[in-house]
Design a protein around this motif. Structure first.
Motif, PDB file in Angstrom:
ATOM      1  N   GLU A  73       0.874  -1.174   0.000  1.00 60.77           N
ATOM      2  CA  GLU A  73       0.000   0.000   0.000  1.00 60.77           C
ATOM      3  C   GLU A  73       0.912   1.225   0.000  1.00 60.77           C
ATOM      4  OE1 GLU A  73      -2.082   3.261   0.393  1.00 60.77           O
ATOM      5  OE2 GLU A  73      -3.025   1.362  -0.173  1.00 60.77           O
ATOM      6  N   THR A  97       0.910   4.219   0.896  1.00 57.21           N
ATOM      7  CA  THR A  97       1.013   5.123   2.038  1.00 57.21           C
ATOM      8  C   THR A  97       1.785   4.506   3.202  1.00 57.21           C
ATOM      9  OG1 THR A  97      -1.095   4.366   2.948  1.00 57.21           O
ATOM     10  CG2 THR A  97      -1.150   6.252   1.453  1.00 57.21           C
ATOM     11  N   GLU A  98       2.109   3.214   3.107  1.00 55.65           N
ATOM     12  CA  GLU A  98       2.818   2.522   4.181  1.00 55.65           C
ATOM     13  C   GLU A  98       4.175   2.038   3.676  1.00 55.65           C
ATOM     14  OE1 GLU A  98       0.236  -0.666   5.230  1.00 55.65           O
ATOM     15  OE2 GLU A  98      -1.454   0.650   5.736  1.00 55.65           O
ATOM     16  N   GLN A 135      -0.504   0.632   9.773  1.00 53.25           N
ATOM     17  CA  GLN A 135      -0.462   1.958   9.144  1.00 53.25           C
ATOM     18  C   GLN A 135       0.719   2.727   9.725  1.00 53.25           C
ATOM     19  OE1 GLN A 135      -4.591   3.626   9.438  1.00 53.25           O
ATOM     20  NE2 GLN A 135      -4.179   4.220   7.325  1.00 53.25           N
ATOM     21  N   GLU A 180       4.003   5.907  13.241  1.00 54.43           N
ATOM     22  CA  GLU A 180       2.699   5.440  12.785  1.00 54.43           C
ATOM     23  C   GLU A 180       1.727   6.597  12.619  1.00 54.43           C
ATOM     24  OE1 GLU A 180       1.691   2.559  15.719  1.00 54.43           O
ATOM     25  OE2 GLU A 180       0.903   4.042  17.131  1.00 54.43           O
ATOM     26  N   ALA A 197       1.868   7.148   6.084  1.00 51.62           N
ATOM     27  CA  ALA A 197       1.215   6.824   7.354  1.00 51.62           C
ATOM     28  C   ALA A 197       2.119   7.160   8.533  1.00 51.62           C
ATOM     29  CB  ALA A 197       0.826   5.353   7.374  1.00 51.62           C
TER      30      ALA A 197
END
Length: 613
Positions: free
Chosen positions: A369, A371-372, A391, A409, A485
């Motif tokens: 993903e 964003t991570e 996340q 995080e 994230a």
């Protein structure tokens, strides 16, 4: 008295002071060395040691004591080097550990220091010139270092026999340092490498004599004369970069030979095996060679040839491990770990960096993903083992059976550093100042391209109670990702939101993390593509939060590429964007540097219409 968020952010370097950094492991994984400031507001970095078996920390070097309370004095070259690496702290900002983990070396105020890691005693070594980027010979008692005056010198760890092994022929030449383009645009910050046996140095020499000279005035001090600076604007001449093998005992040197006229960028260098591995890149950046260097003659052999219709993305330095060539390449729309040209990481992951190579496989940071960022082990047998999840954004270092993982995080603003080993799980503490609030971030996917975006309302906003003006806060260009994230990344957007805005941070095409096609969609189309994605962001936010936003009041702000995008937005689309604050924008791409600009827009003499657009 309550201190404002902007003042707190400035005082704490955006709450990064006091966070452990420059984490370095002993080869057997028994010790961790790192830099940390004594608290969350002091900029002076100190050298610390963490014992893995006992989970105890000890202070090794306090620069304030070494300098007797005097402030640092930095050469112009060191200031420029820190600017290239975006270094804002002071004191001890980098260090190196020798092969048997008995000594550390570092620079303060241009002077070379060595610390005995067993006794903790530190001594200054007598050197000639202002020291830059010292490096231990892996075997033996030598330290090589570059100087602000352009020399490459060696000195023993006992502080004896300081001498030059290479000297520049003119003020425009320098040995052992990365040229401007390498440091600014290729993430290569050194020009000096030792062979594993310590018998040879591999050193860059650059010559800026043909690079255009610009004169930079200081508007805050108009009485001062303009400063002359060599700067390769798009379409102009780059530094003349060459690579040399040097015998530190005799100072004899042999040039590394490749077609420098065709492949003028020295992109990556690795000397961890008996034969150096270098990656070179042509001016158009669509053709790259991975070369093996004969350490006796300087002759090169091509191990891997990389081509791309648009540009070859530079990732981790290619290296040889157990006879295998390890590279990171774009294959099947993903950046993947490859062994002898065959991908071993899955198409589910976009590889970000290589952490270490073991007998079993490659430890890397990667994203399934965008964003991570997770730490993932890719086995040579095809196995995939994530070491982290959630996340969050992770980085790591590894050696022996020890892995040190830094984690931030989305749910918080702290950085957690955990040490995993056979002894158990330990933690290296952070002494950063706590942020005055936790951002209230919503991650959303917008429009047909599923743009990753972060949305922040005032923390006391009641949904449906008021239609707030929209404020976009993008970077929006290549090589920088804002929607990750990590809660700490959204402190400033949350502060802006608390002034009465719906703040939106949106990563459009060209930003990292989404694969080959996504990144290359901006080729020749900076203005068209990156602005279109911010326009789409406004439309999607207006629909998604119809009861909470007012599309008749839309602002945009940003820095660097984000500044360019902000100025562009109100000039090109005043129907959508009604106000802008443009920080440090590029206002004419013909004036930005060669490597970055030509990678995305081509050569200005060949693509004049692209630059005009």
């Amino acid at each position: 008295m309550t201190v404002s968020y902007p003042r707190l952010a400035a005082r704490t370097l955006r709450f990064t002071l006091g966070v452990p950094r420059n984490l370095t492991l002993a080869p057997d994984g028994s010790k961790v060395w790192f830099i940390r400031t004594p608290d969350g507001v002091t900029r002076t970095g100190q050298l610390w040691q963490f014992d893995v078996a006992t989970s105890t920390e000890s202070l090794l070097v306090d620069p304030q004591e070494l300098l007797g309370g005097r402030g640092e004095e930095l050469s112009a070259q060191e200031r420029a080097r820190r600017e290239r690496s975006r270094e804002s702290a002071a004191g001890l900002v980098s260090f190196q550990i020798n092969a048997d983990a008995s000594l550390a070396c570092f620079v303060l105020s241009g002077q070379l220091f060595v610390t005995d890691l067993t006794t903790g005693q530190t001594r200054q070594l007598p050197t000639a010139g202002t020291v830059i980027d010292p490096k231990f010979a892996p075997a033996g008692e030598l330290i090589a270092y570059a100087t602000a005056e352009g020399e490459l010198r060696t000195v023993t760890t006992a502080g004896e026999h300081d001498r030059a092994v290479a000297c520049p022929d003119s003020p425009e030449q320098a040995w052992g340092r990365a040229e401007f383009i390498a440091a600014e645009e290729m993430d290569r910050f050194t020009g000096l490498w030792w062979s594993p046996d310590g018998r040879r140095l591999l050193a860059e020499r650059f010559d800026d004599s043909a690079v255009p000279t610009w004169y930079i005035a200081d508007p805050a001090n108009p009485d001062r004369p303009a400063v002359a600076q060599r700067y390769p604007a798009a379409g102009s001449v780059n530094s003349d970069v060459s690579l040399w093998l040097i015998d530190p005992q005799t100072a004899t040197r042999t040039e590394v030979v490749w077609d420098r006229a065709e492949f003028e960028y020295l992109a990556r260098v690795d000397f961890s095996s008996t034969e150096p591995i270098v990656q070179v890149l042509n001016r158009a950046q669509n053709h790259s060679l991975v070369l093996r260097v004969d350490p006796a003659t300087g002759a090169t052999t091509t191990l891997r040839e990389l081509r791309d219709e648009f540009w070859v993305e530079l990732s981790a330095a290619p290296r040889i491990a157990d006879g295998k060539l390890i590279t990171v390449e774009d294959i099947d729309d993903r950046r993947r770990v490859c062994v002898d040209g065959i991908a071993i990481s899955s198409t589910d992951h976009q590889v970000r960096s290589i952490i270490s190579v073991t007998e079993a496989g490659v430890l890397a940071t990667a994203s399934s993903e965008p964003t991570e960022v997770q730490v993932v082990s890719f086995g040579f047998d095809g196995t995939v083992e994530p070491l982290t999840d959630g996340q969050a954004v992770h980085t790591a270092v590894a050696a022996g059976d020890t892995v040190v993982i830094s984690r931030t995080e989305l749910a918080g603003t702290n950085t957690e550093v955990t040490v995993r080993s056979a002894s158990g799980i330990g933690a290296i503490k952070s002494v950063a100042e706590p942020a005055p609030f936790d951002p209230k971030v919503q991650f959303v996917r917008l429009g047909e391209r599923q743009l990753r975006a972060a949305v922040l309302f005032p923390r006391d906003h009641v949904p449906g109670s008021a239609k707030l003006p929209i404020l976009l806060d993008p970077y929006g260009g290549p090589h920088a990702q804002r929607v990750l994230a990590s809660g700490r990344m959204f402190l400033e957007p949350q502060w802006m939101a608390d002034q009465g805005f719906c703040v939106v941070v949106s990563d459009g095409r060209g930003t990292p993390g989404r694969g080959h096609a996504w990144e290359r969609a901006i080729r020749d189309r900076f203005a068209e593509v990156t602005l279109a994605d911010q326009v789409d962001t406004v439309a999607a936010i207006t629909e998604l939060f119809a009861d909470d936003v007012d599309p008749s009041r839309v602002g945009i702000t940003g820095w660097s590429y984000g500044g360019y995008l902000s100025a562009l937005a109100v000039l090109a689309r005043p129907d959508v964007f009604h106000a802008a604050v443009a920080g440090a924008p590029v206002t004419e791409w013909r004036l930005y540097d060669t490597c970055y600009t030509e990678r995305y827009l081509g050569h200005p003499e060949e693509q004049s219409a692209v630059y005009d657009r």
